[in-house]
Design a protein around this motif. Structure first.
Motif, PDB file in Angstrom:
ATOM      1  N   THR A 186      39.251  31.134  53.976  1.00  0.00           N
ATOM      2  CA  THR A 186      39.570  31.672  52.655  1.00  0.00           C
ATOM      3  C   THR A 186      41.026  31.393  52.310  1.00  0.00           C
ATOM      4  O   THR A 186      41.888  31.309  53.186  1.00  0.00           O
ATOM      5  N   LEU A 211      35.915  29.711  50.818  1.00  0.00           N
ATOM      6  CA  LEU A 211      35.824  30.635  49.685  1.00  0.00           C
ATOM      7  C   LEU A 211      37.217  30.908  49.128  1.00  0.00           C
ATOM      8  O   LEU A 211      38.187  31.016  49.880  1.00  0.00           O
ATOM      9  N   ASP A 213      39.606  33.527  48.003  1.00  0.00           N
ATOM     10  CA  ASP A 213      39.706  34.970  48.236  1.00  0.00           C
ATOM     11  C   ASP A 213      41.138  35.310  48.627  1.00  0.00           C
ATOM     12  O   ASP A 213      41.778  34.581  49.394  1.00  0.00           O
ATOM     13  N   THR A 218      40.721  41.485  49.055  1.00  0.00           N
ATOM     14  CA  THR A 218      39.567  40.701  49.472  1.00  0.00           C
ATOM     15  C   THR A 218      38.258  41.242  48.912  1.00  0.00           C
ATOM     16  O   THR A 218      38.051  42.448  48.794  1.00  0.00           O
TER      17      THR A 218
END
Length: 331
Positions: A186, A211, A213, A218
């Motif tokens: 992330t 991802l 994030d 989060t």
């Protein structure tokens, strides 16, 4: 050497080269700022959630009775604001990864390997040793420093792995080579995730998920058995609100590291002892909250091990290392 802290002989010493926290705003100045910090970080945060910011401010006030923050690397010299830098802002990293994406499209270059390829390989192999040692129930104080006994792929198959502030994702590629298969990266920079996906696809690492994030706010709704941070906490600490954001960071990672799992932090701005002290402060804060709520939960983390094999240098009769990697176990 500015920023070097001398600790007892058996401690790892990280060399911090901190850029000036002044008006670095142009593209040229951003380049100068990055070059001046020879070991680059890969993450910062600009959290806008006012309530969580207020909660962290209150927690910071509760654990500090003096102006200087316990979360500052040079505790006796800095005030509560610490040392800030462009490297603590998302805008810096968005710009940096836009450049790296353009460079990848034009030349196929993977971009910077934060802390260097040697450190990345050490972190991956050392972490593998920790995980297999835990699986085989014979972890020693020096597992991962080159001695990996009876390592099997099945020992790593159950380890869900998260790399926070993954940047170009190359650390996850190294972990995949070591035998880990459940891998997630992330980063709050969309450019970083775009680059990481392109590199993973190019190099056939189809098992790695990426991802967008922000660790400080989060959206992840699961826990991971192994969470890695290579430069993320460093950059968070370089934000003008670094002390508060570091509290937010520890609260977040406490939620995403599974019980019995590992948090492995690699830093060039904090020594091993400073990271351990920061975790102890977190534990004390959580314990104080638990006492108020009549909770019997154990403290979140305990120190497990640290890398002892990084190259060292000698200055003023003391031995130091430019990087510290420390593992904590989630209780």
């Amino acid at each position: 050497m500015v920023g070097m802290r001398l600790l007892p002989e058996d401690s790892d010493v990280a060399l911090a080269r901190t850029p000036a926290a002044t008006d670095l705003i142009s593209d040229d100045d951003r380049s100068v700022a990055a070059d001046s910090w020879s070991i680059k970080s890969e993450y910062g945060s600009t959290l806008d959630d006012e309530q969580r910011h207020a909660d962290a401010t209150e927690a910071l006030a509760a654990v500090n009775n003096r102006a200087a923050s316990d979360y500052s690397s040079d505790k006796e010299e800095q005030d509560a604001e610490g040392v800030s830098s462009m490297l603590g802002f998302q805008s810096y990293w968005d710009s940096a990864y836009a450049d790296e994406l353009a460079n990848y499209r034009e030349h196929g270059h993977a971009g910077e390997v934060w802390f260097g390829a040697d450190v990345m390989e050490i972190v991956a192999s050392w972490t593998r040793g920790l995980c297999t040692g835990i699986c085989q129930n014979h972890l020693s104080n020096h597992v991962g420093d080159g001695e990996q006994v009876g390592v099997h792929e099945k020992d790593l198959a159950d380890w869900s792995v998260l790399d926070i502030g993954t940047g170009n994702g190359l650390l996850l590629q190294q972990l995949s080579k070591q035998g880990f298969s459940d891998l997630t990266g992330t980063d709050y920079s969309e450019g970083a995730i775009d680059l990481a996906r392109r590199l993973a696809d190019r190099d056939s690492f189809t098992n790695i998920k990426f991802l967008v994030d922000d660790i400080l706010e989060t959206k992840l709704d699961t826990t991971f058995r192994l969470v890695l941070d290579k430069g993320t906490l460093d950059a968070i600490g370089l934000h003008p609100d670094g002390p508060i954001k570091r509290i937010m960071y520890w609260d977040a990672v406490s939620r995403i590291v599974a019980s019995g799992g590992l948090l492995v932090i690699t830093s060039c701005n904090s020594t091993k002892d400073e990271l351990v002290e920061e975790v102890e402060t977190l534990n004390q804060r959580k314990n104080a909250v638990g006492n108020q709520e009549a909770s019997s939960d154990p403290p979140p983390f305990r120190y497990l091990d640290h890398v002892r094999t990084y190259p060292t240098f000698t200055f003023g009769g003391s031995v130091g290392s430019r990087v510290a990697t420390v593992a904590f176990m989630r209780n």
